[in-house]
Design an enzyme around this catalytic site. Structure first.
Site, short mmCIF file in Angstrom:
data_model
loop_
_atom_site.label_atom_id
_atom_site.label_comp_id
_atom_site.label_asym_id
_atom_site.label_seq_id
_atom_site.Cartn_x
_atom_site.Cartn_y
_atom_site.Cartn_z
N SER A 154 0.83 -1.21 0.00
CA SER A 154 0.00 0.00 0.00
C SER A 154 0.87 1.26 0.00
O SER A 154 1.84 1.35 0.74
CB SER A 154 -0.89 0.05 1.25
OG SER A 154 -1.68 -1.10 1.32
N ASP A 175 6.58 -8.53 12.93
CA ASP A 175 5.69 -7.96 11.91
C ASP A 175 4.27 -8.48 12.14
O ASP A 175 3.93 -9.60 11.76
CB ASP A 175 6.17 -8.31 10.49
CG ASP A 175 5.32 -7.61 9.43
OD1 ASP A 175 4.31 -6.97 9.81
OD2 ASP A 175 5.67 -7.69 8.24
N HIS A 206 7.91 -4.41 9.59
CA HIS A 206 7.22 -4.56 8.31
C HIS A 206 7.99 -3.91 7.15
O HIS A 206 7.70 -4.17 5.99
CB HIS A 206 5.82 -3.93 8.42
CG HIS A 206 4.92 -4.25 7.27
ND1 HIS A 206 4.59 -5.54 6.91
CD2 HIS A 206 4.27 -3.45 6.38
CE1 HIS A 206 3.78 -5.51 5.86
NE2 HIS A 206 3.59 -4.25 5.51
#
Ligand SMILES: *[C@@H]1O[C@H](CO)[C@@H](O)[C@H](O)[C@H]1NC(C)=O
Ligand SMILES: *[C@@H]1O[C@H](CO)[C@@H](O)[C@H](O)[C@H]1NC(C)=O
Ligand SMILES: *[C@@H]1O[C@H](CO)[C@@H](O)[C@H](O)[C@H]1NC(C)=O
Length: 241
Positions: A74, A208, A221
């Site tokens: 994203s 993560d 992450h």
């Protein structure tokens, strides 16, 4: 909604649907050496001639023995992003030669929006369709190419959703898949449903939390650049080249 952003650059932030529970279990263990290595890798990428956030070999009509199709996370730029996609492409090309490997990112209509992470498949049917279009293009335009694939963050859900629904003959042309910061890791049991587990490698960094059925972004992450060489080696071995 609470917006969490941890690192400074190239954020792949995801909005958390509810406030973060205040229990210690959600406090990530930050592996600073890993994070520093990832930052150094990103800085190196900036200076590499081939280190761009966009790869369009397939769309440009190029057919090579191997085609690597990647979906970014994203908010990442271009169609490959910068966290890990371009590095895997480059590592594949340095192992097998540039003339052997075509790289293609999954672009529009996969626009890598934050909101799509909250949909039932952790991405949208349109986003998944964008990846499927690239697999179809590889298949029709370059019928002899061996396909490998990868996805990071929301892009891992895009690949998961696309590959599990491909016709068997096309799925069989995909020789290996690498998923980084897999947002459907827990939901799908650490694999892509229907796709061989021995041809899949999932990278979930320690701490993560997206790998544990949350959309909480921690520094871990953002560290997957360090896994690019291992991922490329896995794909080369899965290709049997
Ligand atoms: C993605 O972005 C492109 C270009 O801005 C736009 O045409 C397209 O409609 C967008 N796709 C979706 C699913 O919103
Ligand atoms: C989160 O997922 C990872 C990767 O599957 C697993 O190793 C770890 O034990 C999980 N952590 C928790 C708290 O469930
Ligand atoms: C995975 O297992 C299948 C079935 O046993 C085999 O045909 C294939 O070559 C294996 N792939 C890899 C990458 O080991």
């Amino acid at each position: 909604m609470k917006f969490q952003s941890v690192a400074t650059a190239a954020l792949i932030c995801v909005v958390t649907a509810s406030p973060v529970p205040d229990r210690a279990v959600l406090v990530p263990r930050l592996n600073t050496a890993r994070l520093d290595a990832a930052r150094a890798g990103a800085a190196r990428l900036d200076t590499r001639q081939d280190g761009t956030d966009t790869s369009n070999d397939l769309v440009d009509g190029i057919c090579r023995e191997v085609t690597f199709i990647f979906a970014r996370g994203s908010l990442e730029a271009g169609n490959m992003g910068s966290i890990v996609g371009p590095q895997v492409c480059t590592d594949l090309q340095s192992t097998l030669s540039t003339d052997t490997v075509a790289c293609q990112g999954v672009g529009s209509p996969y626009n890598a929006t934050l909101a799509d992470n909250f949909l039932p498949q952790n991405t949208s049917p349109t986003d998944i369709g964008a990846a499927t279009s690239m697999f179809d293009l590889a298949n029709t335009q370059c019928p002899d190419t061996l396909i490998v694939a990868g996805g990071y963050s929301q892009g891992s859900a895009v690949m998961d959703g696309s590959i599990q629904a491909l016709p068997a003959a096309l799925m069989a042309k995909i020789k290996g898949v690498v998923l980084f910061g897999f947002t459907r890791n827990e939901q799908d049991g650490g694999r892509i449903p229907n796709y061989p587990t021995n041809e899949t490698k999932v990278y979930c960094a320690d701490g993560d939390l997206v790998c544990n059925d949350t959309l909480i972004i921690t520094p871990a992450h953002l560290t997957y650049g360090v896994d690019a060489p291992d991922a490329a080696a896995f794909l080369v071995s899965a290709l049997g080249l």
